[in-house]
Design an enzyme around this catalytic site. Structure first.
Site, PDB file in Angstrom:
ATOM      1  N   GLY A 195       6.702 -21.180  -6.773  1.00 33.73           N
ATOM      2  CA  GLY A 195       5.755 -21.291  -5.654  1.00 33.73           C
ATOM      3  C   GLY A 195       4.834 -20.089  -5.625  1.00 33.73           C
ATOM      4  CG  ASN A 196       1.219 -20.073  -4.159  1.00 33.18           C
ATOM      5  OD1 ASN A 196       0.994 -19.979  -2.963  1.00 33.18           O
ATOM      6  ND2 ASN A 196       0.916 -21.172  -4.868  1.00 33.18           N
ATOM      7  CG  HIS A 197       3.590 -14.279  -2.229  1.00 36.54           C
ATOM      8  ND1 HIS A 197       4.886 -14.290  -1.774  1.00 36.54           N
ATOM      9  CD2 HIS A 197       3.590 -13.573  -3.382  1.00 36.54           C
ATOM     10  CE1 HIS A 197       5.644 -13.606  -2.620  1.00 36.54           C
ATOM     11  NE2 HIS A 197       4.881 -13.174  -3.604  1.00 36.54           N
TER      12      HIS A 197
END
Ligand code: C5P
Length: 399
Positions: free
Chosen positions: A208-210
């Site tokens: 995923g990412n932030h």
């Protein structure tokens, strides 16, 4: 602009309450009808008589108003108003609003009001910066309330910083622009992609990412406030916009986001691609949890679909807006993306700017359009960036 508008002013107990006398005068001068509710502690700072005289209406502070027990209906007051302005808003009343507490007439009116609510916080600078205050402001902004941020200057404590209630003239300007913009997107259908995507590795893990989803949320709330109807396709995020005009469509992966985007894009007038879609996903998703071993683990990745690009290829009359988060050659890369994805407009935020990017509440952007116009903005809160962006979209649609 405020002629005939019904403004319900709600005053809570802060020294800034003295400014409401002037505020009521400006409202009446502008042709607005004004009614006032106040908390008991607000009466320590300004008398009901002053506000009743200036507003030419009785001031309400309790559920009954005289010895005969005449009932002041909080529901009626909330239904009467075109807008409720809570000024000054104290940390205490803010906290009650965020949590649904209802122990006085002001909070009862707030909970039952169907009209838009604008709040003008007034606090000492450390109170204004306290994480609980920031969280509560974020919560009520999620309810669709409009926040007129406190201004910088000398505070009653003698400290200097952010916390002064916005000047009455500034609140009047916000009200005027609110009423002028209110209907500008009525009848328009908008699709927004927002948040991160999660690409499963096995039943428990993902790539995923932030992305926080804060920017997409702010844009959705701004467009909804101007009357648009919104399909909000979002990856996992705690930042979801709550508004009667917004339908939340939760997804997990890029492929799921693409399916939903295809469903909604055709009937859309405006599409905003604010999601941080993962560029790659694992080639296969393991059926069972991958066991820990001593040797290296390699996961083969395959490219994800580019949702914005695919929609750009099939678009007919849709006005499309993309985002670019760049770390180098920012302008060139943003312009390339604008062409490559057939956007009408692109918002560039550079990670080189302090305070800009994923988890921050602020952003510093430049907005380019396909006619080679460029607008550079200062570091602003994400809701102010959303206002700037939606102003530009509105202008482009009318040109
Ligand atoms: O290519 P890049 O990821 O920088 O492009 C950013 C823009 O394209 C954003 O508007 C983003 O929401 C959109 N995008 C997309 N699908 C992808 C990758 C990016 O919709 N797979």
């Amino acid at each position: 602009m405020l002629e005939g508008k019904k403004v319900l002013l709600a005053v809570s107990g802060s020294i800034a309450a003295y400014k409401t006398a002037f505020f009521v005068r400006l409202l009446v001068k502008a042709g607005a009808e004004v009614k006032v509710v106040m908390t008991n502690s607000a009466k320590e700072f300004i008398t009901p008589l002053t506000l009743a005289t200036l507003s030419k209406n009785p001031v309400y502070s309790s559920f009954t108003s005289n010895d005969q027990g005449e009932w002041n209906s909080h529901v009626e007051l909330g239904l009467w108003a075109d807008i409720m302005v809570i000024a000054p808003l104290t940390a205490n009343t803010l906290s009650k609003m965020a949590n649904g507490a209802c122990d006085n007439l002001l909070t009862a009116v707030y909970l039952s009001a169907r009209c838009p609510v604008m709040v003008c916080p007034a606090m000492d600078l450390d109170m204004y910066q306290h994480p609980s205050t920031l969280k509560n402001l974020d919560t009520i902004s999620g309810y669709g309330n409009l926040i007129i941020e406190a201004e910088h200057g000398e505070l009653a404590s003698g400290l200097v910083g952010d916390g002064r209630m916005a000047e009455p003239e500034h609140i009047i300007q916000k009200l005027e622009s609110f009423f002028s913009k209110k209907e500008s997107f009525r009848g328009k259908k908008v699709m927004i992609t927002s948040g991160p995507t999660y690409e499963s590795i096995d039943p428990v893990r993902f790539i995923g990412n932030h992305s926080s989803g804060k920017m997409g949320k702010a844009i959705a709330l701004e467009l909804a406030a101007r009357g648009a109807t919104i399909d909000f396709i979002t990856g996992p995020s705690v930042n979801l916009p709550e508004h009667t005009n917004i339908s939340i469509i939760p997804i997990l992966s890029a492929n799921e986001m693409l399916i939903e985007a295809k469903k909604h894009f055709e009937n859309t007038d405006i599409a905003v691609f604010a999601a941080a879609v993962a560029d790659y996903r694992p080639e296969t998703i393991a059926e069972n949890k991958i066991k820990k071993k001593d040797e290296q683990l390699n996961i083969a990745l395959v490219p994800n679909p580019d949702i914005a690009k695919e929609m750009g290829q099939i678009k007919s009359n849709q006005f499309t807006v993309g985002f670019a988060l760049e770390t180098d050659q920012e302008d060139i890369n943003a312009q390339k993306k604008l062409e490559n994805k057939n956007f009408d407009m692109i918002v560039l935020n550079s990670l080189r700017n302090e305070g800009a990017g994923f988890a921050h509440d602020t952003n510093k952007v430049s907005i380019f359009d396909k006619h080679n116009n460029r607008h550079d903005f200062e570091l602003k809160t994400k809701s102010q960036v959303a206002t700037d962006l939606v102003d530009l979209i509105e202008k482009a649609l009318h040109d």
